[in-house]
Design a protein around this motif. Structure first.
Motif, PDB file in Angstrom:
ATOM      1  N   LEU A 135      -9.053   9.721   8.820  1.00 59.44           N
ATOM      2  CA  LEU A 135      -8.036  10.391   9.883  1.00 59.44           C
ATOM      3  C   LEU A 135      -8.672  11.323  10.949  1.00 59.44           C
ATOM      4  N   THR A 136      -9.911  11.659  10.951  1.00 59.09           N
ATOM      5  CA  THR A 136     -10.528  12.496  12.026  1.00 59.09           C
ATOM      6  C   THR A 136     -11.268  11.358  13.319  1.00 59.09           C
ATOM      7  N   ASN A 137     -11.862  10.555  12.536  1.00 62.57           N
ATOM      8  CA  ASN A 137     -12.595   9.469  13.682  1.00 62.57           C
ATOM      9  C   ASN A 137     -11.732   8.038  13.962  1.00 62.57           C
ATOM     10  N   GLU A 138     -10.893   7.745  13.004  1.00 64.06           N
ATOM     11  CA  GLU A 138     -10.454   6.203  13.038  1.00 64.06           C
ATOM     12  C   GLU A 138      -9.178   6.470  13.777  1.00 64.06           C
ATOM     13  N   GLU A 139      -8.614   5.195  14.147  1.00 58.30           N
ATOM     14  CA  GLU A 139      -7.129   5.316  14.629  1.00 58.30           C
ATOM     15  C   GLU A 139      -6.373   4.503  13.533  1.00 58.30           C
ATOM     16  N   LEU A 140      -6.595   4.808  12.401  1.00 60.08           N
ATOM     17  CA  LEU A 140      -5.746   3.942  11.310  1.00 60.08           C
ATOM     18  C   LEU A 140      -4.577   4.825  10.921  1.00 60.08           C
ATOM     19  N   SER A 141      -3.569   4.306  10.599  1.00 59.18           N
ATOM     20  CA  SER A 141      -2.324   5.095  10.187  1.00 59.18           C
ATOM     21  C   SER A 141      -2.673   5.325   8.410  1.00 59.18           C
ATOM     22  N   LEU A 142      -1.698   6.214   7.968  1.00 59.14           N
ATOM     23  CA  LEU A 142      -1.854   6.680   6.532  1.00 59.14           C
ATOM     24  C   LEU A 142      -1.675   5.477   5.654  1.00 59.14           C
ATOM     25  N   THR A 143      -0.842   4.430   6.031  1.00 61.60           N
ATOM     26  CA  THR A 143      -0.417   3.260   5.333  1.00 61.60           C
ATOM     27  C   THR A 143      -1.707   2.339   5.340  1.00 61.60           C
ATOM     28  N   GLU A 144      -2.511   2.307   6.451  1.00 67.10           N
ATOM     29  CA  GLU A 144      -3.688   1.537   6.567  1.00 67.10           C
ATOM     30  C   GLU A 144      -4.687   2.176   5.655  1.00 67.10           C
ATOM     31  N   ILE A 145      -4.602   3.398   5.573  1.00 64.34           N
ATOM     32  CA  ILE A 145      -5.849   3.986   5.017  1.00 64.34           C
ATOM     33  C   ILE A 145      -5.275   3.900   3.426  1.00 64.34           C
ATOM     34  N   ALA A 146      -4.181   4.077   3.076  1.00 67.47           N
ATOM     35  CA  ALA A 146      -3.899   4.045   1.672  1.00 67.47           C
ATOM     36  C   ALA A 146      -4.215   2.656   1.194  1.00 67.47           C
ATOM     37  N   TYR A 147      -3.772   1.562   2.089  1.00 70.11           N
ATOM     38  CA  TYR A 147      -4.323   0.296   1.561  1.00 70.11           C
ATOM     39  C   TYR A 147      -5.767   0.073   1.486  1.00 70.11           C
ATOM     40  N   LYS A 148      -6.480   0.598   2.377  1.00 67.82           N
ATOM     41  CA  LYS A 148      -7.974   0.585   2.481  1.00 67.82           C
ATOM     42  C   LYS A 148      -8.748   1.171   0.966  1.00 67.82           C
ATOM     43  N   LEU A 149      -7.976   2.083   0.714  1.00 69.83           N
ATOM     44  CA  LEU A 149      -8.715   2.890  -0.426  1.00 69.83           C
ATOM     45  C   LEU A 149      -7.957   2.506  -1.877  1.00 69.83           C
ATOM     46  N   ASN A 150      -7.048   1.397  -1.615  1.00 71.69           N
ATOM     47  CA  ASN A 150      -6.435   0.683  -2.690  1.00 71.69           C
ATOM     48  C   ASN A 150      -5.258   2.028  -3.611  1.00 71.69           C
ATOM     49  N   TYR A 151      -4.746   2.456  -2.783  1.00 72.00           N
ATOM     50  CA  TYR A 151      -3.452   3.414  -3.460  1.00 72.00           C
ATOM     51  C   TYR A 151      -2.693   2.519  -3.437  1.00 72.00           C
ATOM     52  N   SER A 152      -1.517   2.759  -4.460  1.00 69.31           N
ATOM     53  CA  SER A 152      -0.454   2.125  -4.515  1.00 69.31           C
ATOM     54  C   SER A 152       0.691   2.240  -3.696  1.00 69.31           C
ATOM     55  N   SER A 153       0.556   3.567  -2.966  1.00 72.55           N
ATOM     56  CA  SER A 153       1.509   3.957  -1.964  1.00 72.55           C
ATOM     57  C   SER A 153       0.866   4.980  -1.008  1.00 72.55           C
ATOM     58  N   VAL A 154       1.568   5.155   0.011  1.00 69.16           N
ATOM     59  CA  VAL A 154       1.250   6.329   0.961  1.00 69.16           C
ATOM     60  C   VAL A 154       1.591   7.733   0.278  1.00 69.16           C
ATOM     61  N   ALA A 155       2.707   7.576  -0.607  1.00 74.07           N
ATOM     62  CA  ALA A 155       2.978   8.793  -1.301  1.00 74.07           C
ATOM     63  C   ALA A 155       1.985   9.143  -2.395  1.00 74.07           C
ATOM     64  N   HIS A 156       1.196   8.338  -2.909  1.00 72.82           N
ATOM     65  CA  HIS A 156       0.310   8.737  -4.103  1.00 72.82           C
ATOM     66  C   HIS A 156      -0.880   9.239  -3.273  1.00 72.82           C
TER      67      HIS A 156
END
Length: 185
Positions: A135-156
């Protein structure tokens, strides 16, 4: 003027250790992150000098077998979470058991015994730390971060983030943006 920096902690640690080991004239081989094999005997005095030279950096030689294994578990988890080349969708228990060549039950029990927390909690903490970095250093959305970290959803991801930090990822992003806007050039 404020500078916003991105760190590669693995590289920092490796360079620092290399400098300290070379300063002590040790012949060594790095066998894994946080694991160095000395290729010749060193005196107790040489060992103490090296040990003292790294303590100021928060690096310690571990001598207890249980603590060594726990550190290996932590290192594998950090590599699993932070290294983009790893397939984070692989089940953690399988990943750890294969990397450390140990039964997961044993690893889990040992980790809990030594750290008073579970492997799962430690993984969550590392994922949240990585989320903060992204969130600090990259231009990724929360959706992209959730996917990258293998979360089932942004809400999780958001729920774990808030439970860990006390604020939502969106609030964290706003704080970072505000800090960047308020910096004096």
């Amino acid at each position: 003027m404020k500078l916003f920096l991105k760190f590669d902690f693995t590289k920092i640690c490796n360079v620092l250790l290399e400098e300290k080991l070379n300063a002590c004239n040790f012949k060594y081989q790095q066998t894994a992150f946080g694991e160095i094999e000395l290729l010749e005997q060193v005196s107790k005095q040489q060992f103490e000098e090296f040990n003292n030279s790294i303590k100021d950096y928060g690096i310690y030689v571990i001598e207890d077998a249980k603590k060594i294994m726990v550190q290996k578990i932590k290192d594998v988890i950090i590599d699993m979470v932070f290294n983009d080349e790893n397939d984070i969708s692989v089940k953690t228990s399988v990943f750890l058991a294969e990397k450390l060549n140990q039964n997961y039950s044993y690893l889990s029990n040992l980790f809990s015994e030594v750290t008073f927390t579970s492997i799962e909690n430690y993984i969550i903490l590392q994922k949240i730390e990585y989320t903060k970095t992204l969130l600090t250093n990259e231009e990724l959305s929360l959706t992209e971060i959730a996917y990258k970290l293998n979360y089932s959803s942004v809400a999780h991801l958001s729920k774990q983030f808030k439970n860990t930090t006390g604020i939502t990822p969106s609030a964290f992003q706003r704080i970072i943006i505000k800090r960047k806007e308020n910096r004096i050039d």
